[in-house]
Design a protein around this motif. Structure first.
Motif, short mmCIF file in Angstrom:
data_model
loop_
_atom_site.label_atom_id
_atom_site.label_comp_id
_atom_site.label_asym_id
_atom_site.label_seq_id
_atom_site.Cartn_x
_atom_site.Cartn_y
_atom_site.Cartn_z
N HIS A 1 0.81 -1.21 0.00
CA HIS A 1 0.00 0.00 0.00
C HIS A 1 0.85 1.27 0.00
O HIS A 1 0.45 2.28 -0.58
N ASP A 2 2.00 1.23 0.64
CA ASP A 2 2.86 2.42 0.68
C ASP A 2 3.35 2.78 -0.72
O ASP A 2 3.31 3.95 -1.12
N ARG A 3 3.79 1.77 -1.47
CA ARG A 3 4.26 2.06 -2.83
C ARG A 3 3.10 2.46 -3.73
O ARG A 3 3.27 3.32 -4.61
N ALA A 4 1.96 1.85 -3.54
CA ALA A 4 0.79 2.24 -4.34
C ALA A 4 0.47 3.71 -4.11
O ALA A 4 0.19 4.46 -5.06
N LEU A 5 0.52 4.15 -2.87
CA LEU A 5 0.24 5.55 -2.55
C LEU A 5 1.29 6.47 -3.16
O LEU A 5 0.97 7.51 -3.74
N ARG B 1 -9.67 5.13 -3.59
CA ARG B 1 -10.77 4.65 -2.75
C ARG B 1 -10.38 3.39 -1.98
O ARG B 1 -10.66 3.25 -0.79
N GLN B 2 -9.70 2.47 -2.66
CA GLN B 2 -9.31 1.23 -2.00
C GLN B 2 -8.20 1.47 -0.98
O GLN B 2 -8.16 0.84 0.08
N LEU B 3 -7.28 2.39 -1.27
CA LEU B 3 -6.23 2.70 -0.30
C LEU B 3 -6.83 3.29 0.97
O LEU B 3 -6.36 3.01 2.09
N ARG C 1 -6.75 1.54 8.56
CA ARG C 1 -7.59 1.84 9.73
C ARG C 1 -7.51 3.32 10.08
O ARG C 1 -8.50 3.94 10.44
N LYS C 2 -6.28 3.84 9.99
CA LYS C 2 -6.07 5.27 10.20
C LYS C 2 -5.45 5.82 8.92
O LYS C 2 -4.35 5.43 8.54
N ILE C 3 -6.17 6.70 8.26
CA ILE C 3 -5.73 7.19 6.95
C ILE C 3 -4.48 8.06 7.11
O ILE C 3 -4.50 9.05 7.85
N PRO C 4 -3.37 7.71 6.44
CA PRO C 4 -2.16 8.55 6.49
C PRO C 4 -2.43 9.94 5.94
O PRO C 4 -3.24 10.11 5.03
N GLU C 5 -1.75 10.92 6.47
CA GLU C 5 -1.98 12.30 6.05
C GLU C 5 -1.71 12.50 4.56
O GLU C 5 -2.49 13.20 3.89
N PRO C 6 -0.64 11.90 3.97
CA PRO C 6 -0.44 12.07 2.52
C PRO C 6 -1.62 11.54 1.71
O PRO C 6 -1.97 12.13 0.69
N LEU C 7 -2.21 10.43 2.15
CA LEU C 7 -3.36 9.89 1.43
C LEU C 7 -4.57 10.79 1.60
O LEU C 7 -5.32 11.04 0.65
N ARG C 8 -4.76 11.30 2.81
CA ARG C 8 -5.89 12.20 3.04
C ARG C 8 -5.75 13.47 2.19
O ARG C 8 -6.72 13.97 1.61
N THR C 9 -4.52 13.98 2.10
CA THR C 9 -4.28 15.18 1.31
C THR C 9 -4.52 14.91 -0.17
O THR C 9 -5.12 15.73 -0.88
N LEU C 10 -4.04 13.76 -0.65
CA LEU C 10 -4.24 13.41 -2.05
C LEU C 10 -5.72 13.24 -2.36
O LEU C 10 -6.21 13.72 -3.39
N ALA D 1 -10.33 15.71 -5.15
CA ALA D 1 -11.77 15.95 -4.95
C ALA D 1 -12.54 14.65 -4.93
O ALA D 1 -13.64 14.54 -5.46
N ILE D 2 -11.95 13.65 -4.26
CA ILE D 2 -12.62 12.35 -4.13
C ILE D 2 -13.40 12.32 -2.83
O ILE D 2 -12.87 12.65 -1.78
#
Length: 419
Positions: free
Chosen positions: A368-372, A397-399, A404-413, A418-419
């Motif tokens: 998941h880290d590399r996917a992000l 969406r799947q990431l 369980r806890k959304i990483p900040e870089p993923l939340r920002t992305l 605009a997802i």
């Protein structure tokens, strides 16, 4: 057989509630699987019946409908064809924005439809059209916008070019005007497909077929076939698309760099069509043929008059794409190690598309880290492409779901897209 490979089954564990990224604050939100279930029920099909028509397993349909599996482009197309709906409906396209700025890319669609509606009668612009030299320069500018995936700016400028070139062809019948009009129409078709307006893309295919016949360019009819095949691939008619591409490629002599570019591009498209049809041997054979064609073109002789990007770098990118479409994440990741995205021949659009593909592969491999990281690169490289690409949105969406806890870089992305 369009089914989820075992590596994906083991690599993606998803729990919790799924949601439609476009309506995530709306109680009526649907994810892709729910849209599949709705389309299936409207056709009075059981999961077993849909699976049989779509040539997939019932368990895959059940897991996608429940949100326990992501819906791949191949599955979406197969289900849409079985349910007799547009794949865009299953994807939830078009992805509209919440304000004028985020929705700007869609504002051009009505104007493009209108510009394409002029067939027997020329439009009456408020001022005389620009000269063909000026419009040729303008199309060069539009091609740069296309290569950078600047959808909104391309859409804003395209209707005027289409209308002005239509005036020229109606008034003079000049083959050069028809060639330029064909080029502008091709931009419109590509934009329509990317935004999920497949009906408009079909109109464009028919318009390019006419302009290609009147342009005095022997290669344009072959490119029309490629555009038609790509639309058929979107609609799930992979075998028909593959047959068309093979027949057309067989008509090309490859007696100069331009013909070799067209020949190789047809085989690259055939490789993707075969991969989506689950025909691995055919897919790799077509990819090998295209790679050989790219290697035969001396870089000093490469002119790329049609914007096909037929070069070894693009062929390597397509190799990863073939592996991804076949569901072979391990092969995609191995091939990715030999891909060089730094060359000047590789456009932002191609770079971003490759990053999206590799994000999918890493997601299936449970990395998941590399996917992000790959999705972050894709979005930074071509923000609008990432914003409107169904696979990019599905991956984000799947990431979100697997954390369980959304990483900040993923939340920002997620927020930027605009997802």
């Amino acid at each position: 057989m369009v089914d989820m490979p075992r590596s994906r089954e083991e690599g993606i564990q998803m729990t919790g509630h799924d949601w439609n990224p476009d309506l995530m604050h709306d109680d009526r939100s649907e994810h892709t699987g729910q849209r599949i279930a709705r389309a299936r029920k409207l056709r009075n099909l059981s999961q077993e019946g849909l699976a049989r028509l779509a040539n997939v397993s019932r368990s895959l349909i059940a897991k996608v409908e429940s949100g326990a599996r992501p819906a791949t482009p191949s599955l979406v197309a197969a289900v849409a064809r079985a349910c007799q709906v547009d794949p865009a409906e299953i994807n939830g396209q078009p992805y509209r924005g919440s304000d004028k700025r985020s929705d700007a890319v869609h504002a051009a669609i009505p104007a493009i439809r209108m510009a394409l509606a002029y067939v027997d009668v020329a439009p009456e612009p408020d001022m005389p059209p620009r000269t063909l030299d000026e419009l040729s320069t303008e199309l060069g500018r539009l091609q740069k916008l296309q290569k950078s995936a600047s959808h909104a700016r391309l859409g804003a400028l395209l209707p005027a070019a289409l209308e002005e070139l239509t005036v020229h062809v109606m008034e003079s019948g000049d083959p050069r005007a028809w060639r330029l009009l064909n080029r502008a129409q091709s931009f419109a078709g590509s934009l329509a497909r990317r935004l999920g307006y497949n009906d408009l893309a079909q109109v464009v295919v028919e318009r390019t077929s006419v302009s290609a016949q009147r342009a005095g360019d022997p290669y344009l009819p072959h490119l029309v076939t490629m555009g038609r095949a790509r639309l058929l691939m979107t609609l799930g008619s992979w075998d028909v698309a593959l047959k068309m591409l093979k027949q057309t490629a067989g008509k090309i002599d490859q007696d100069d760099p331009v013909s070799t570019e067209v020949f190789g591009s047809l085989h690259l498209s055939a490789a993707i069509a075969a991969a989506r049809a689950g025909k691995a041997a055919d897919a790799w054979e077509h990819h090998g043929t295209a790679s050989e064609a790219a290697a035969r073109i001396n870089p000093r002789d490469r002119r790329d008059p049609y914007g096909l990007q037929m070069n070894p770098g693009n062929a390597a990118i397509h190799g990863c794409a073939v592996a991804v479409e076949l569901g072979d994440s391990d092969q995609a990741i191995r091939l990715d190690q030999g891909v060089d995205l730094t060359g000047r021949d590789t456009t932002d659009e191609r770079r971003a598309h490759h990053e999206i593909d590799m994000a999918r592969a890493h997601l299936w491999a449970n990395d998941h880290d590399r996917a992000l990281k790959r999705m972050i690169i894709a979005e930074r490289t071509a923000p609008q492409m990432a914003r409107f690409h169904p696979s990019a949105r599905e991956t984000i969406r799947q990431l979100v779901r697997v954390h369980r806890k959304i990483p900040e870089p993923l939340r920002t992305l997620e927020s930027r897209m605009a997802i």
